[in-house]
Design an enzyme around this catalytic site. Structure first.
Site, short mmCIF file in Angstrom:
data_model
loop_
_atom_site.label_atom_id
_atom_site.label_comp_id
_atom_site.label_asym_id
_atom_site.label_seq_id
_atom_site.Cartn_x
_atom_site.Cartn_y
_atom_site.Cartn_z
N HIS A 139 22.24 0.38 -38.73
CA HIS A 139 23.40 1.19 -39.09
C HIS A 139 23.94 0.66 -40.42
O HIS A 139 24.85 -0.16 -40.44
CB HIS A 139 24.45 1.05 -37.98
CG HIS A 139 25.63 1.94 -38.13
ND1 HIS A 139 26.30 2.49 -37.06
CD2 HIS A 139 26.30 2.38 -39.23
CE1 HIS A 139 27.31 3.22 -37.50
NE2 HIS A 139 27.33 3.16 -38.81
N GLU A 165 21.45 4.95 -38.13
CA GLU A 165 22.76 5.49 -37.81
C GLU A 165 23.65 5.38 -39.03
O GLU A 165 23.47 4.47 -39.85
CB GLU A 165 23.44 4.64 -36.72
CG GLU A 165 22.74 4.62 -35.42
CD GLU A 165 23.45 3.69 -34.44
OE1 GLU A 165 23.15 3.79 -33.25
OE2 GLU A 165 24.27 2.85 -34.86
N HIS A 172 27.17 1.71 -27.62
CA HIS A 172 28.36 0.96 -28.02
C HIS A 172 28.91 0.17 -26.85
O HIS A 172 29.27 0.72 -25.82
CB HIS A 172 29.48 1.83 -28.60
CG HIS A 172 30.08 1.18 -29.81
ND1 HIS A 172 30.93 0.10 -29.72
CD2 HIS A 172 29.89 1.40 -31.13
CE1 HIS A 172 31.24 -0.29 -30.94
NE2 HIS A 172 30.63 0.46 -31.81
N1 PXP Z 1 25.78 3.32 -31.59
C1 PXP Z 1 26.50 3.41 -32.72
C2 PXP Z 1 26.73 4.75 -33.32
C3 PXP Z 1 26.99 2.25 -33.37
O1 PXP Z 1 27.70 2.35 -34.48
C4 PXP Z 1 26.71 1.00 -32.80
C5 PXP Z 1 27.18 -0.24 -33.49
O2 PXP Z 1 26.55 -0.35 -34.74
C6 PXP Z 1 25.97 0.96 -31.60
C7 PXP Z 1 25.52 2.14 -31.01
C8 PXP Z 1 25.64 -0.32 -30.93
O3 PXP Z 1 26.82 -0.88 -30.42
P1 PXP Z 1 26.82 -2.39 -29.94
O4 PXP Z 1 26.54 -3.24 -31.13
O5 PXP Z 1 28.19 -2.58 -29.37
O6 PXP Z 1 25.74 -2.52 -28.90
#
Ligand code: PXP
Length: 238
Positions: free
Chosen positions: A44, A71, A191
């Site tokens: 991301h 992402e 997330h």
């Molecule tokens: N999905 C998205 C859209 C995100 O921005 C993130 C964090 O970069 C994640 C998933 C993954 O989240 P986590 O790091 O809390 O597992």
């Protein structure tokens, strides 16, 4: 249905960037994650490139043999990189520059023409699209209207309410998952998923196509090692 585990490498990139060199090497970590069983790699890149960088897209695309999921907010710069290097999936996230982490989904109706144009451009290049959304059935229906292939349900609310009342916490996600499937789209989620809350989420939403997990998984790897950690997460999804 088998749910793919995509490992988000942002935290690995953050450590790399903190010393200015190439340790840990994102390419090596990505290859090892795949060798240890991960079914996808996610990055991301944010506009300040404090963890994953735009240049990581092309280097990872060249080595990832499972699926590369990029992402981010579709700035002209990121979109250009995505269209050029064609990751398997582009997950669009409405995070403003400088935000610590993504914490809300798209207001799809308000941004419909903007999103549709990008989704169409990605489709022309054979890139699957996913829209990061709040767990609301209406958002899933709107995502279908703008032509997205998938939605990614923002699971931050689920994770924060899980300890208090997990069956209440998952309810909106179950409803959104049903609306998503009815609209003909596939379901991703991500997330704040972790060793405590992942299995219950998967049990409640068996039609989950993919989860992307970064922060907790990399933290767990400090204690259990990357190979064991990936295996533990995979077991929770099976
Ligand atoms: N999905 C998205 C859209 C995100 O921005 C993130 C964090 O970069 C994640 C998933 C993954 O989240 P986590 O790091 O809390 O597992």
């Amino acid at each position: 249905m088998q749910t793919r585990l995509s490992v988000n490498l942002n935290k690995v990139a953050l450590i790399r960037n903190s010393r200015g060199g190439n340790n840990p090497d994102l390419i090596r970590v990505a290859k090892d994650c795949e060798a240890f069983g991960a079914e996808g790699i996610t990055i991301h890149p944010r506009p300040d490139q404090r963890h994953a960088r735009y240049s990581d897209i092309s280097t990872l695309k060249a080595v990832v043999t499972t699926e590369l999921n990029v992402e981010g907010y579709p700035t002209p710069e990121l979109l250009e990189m995505v269209l050029e290097h064609r990751p398997h999936q582009f997950t669009m996230v409405p995070d403003p520059p400088g935000v610590l982490t993504s914490s809300e989904g798209w207001a799809i109706k308000e941004q419909a023409s903007f999103l549709k144009e990008i989704i169409d451009a990605c489709r022309e290049k054979g890139i699957r699209t996913s829209l990061f959304i709040e767990p609301t059935p209406a958002r899933a229906e709107e995502a279908a209207k703008v032509g997205a292939d998938r939605i990614e349900m923002y699971t931050g609310h689920y994770a924060s309410q899980f300890i208090e009342n997990k069956s209440k916490a998952i309810q909106p996600y179950i409803e959104t998952a049903k609306a998503t499937l009815d609209a003909g789209l596939s379901i991703n989620a991500g997330h704040d998923l972790n060793l405590d809350n992942l299995a219950y989420f998967k049990a409640g939403i068996s039609e989950l196509a993919e989860v992307s997990i970064g922060h907790a998984l990399i933290c767990d790897a400090l204690y259990f090692g990357l190979k064991n950690t990936i295996q533990i997460y995979l077991n929770l999804l099976r």
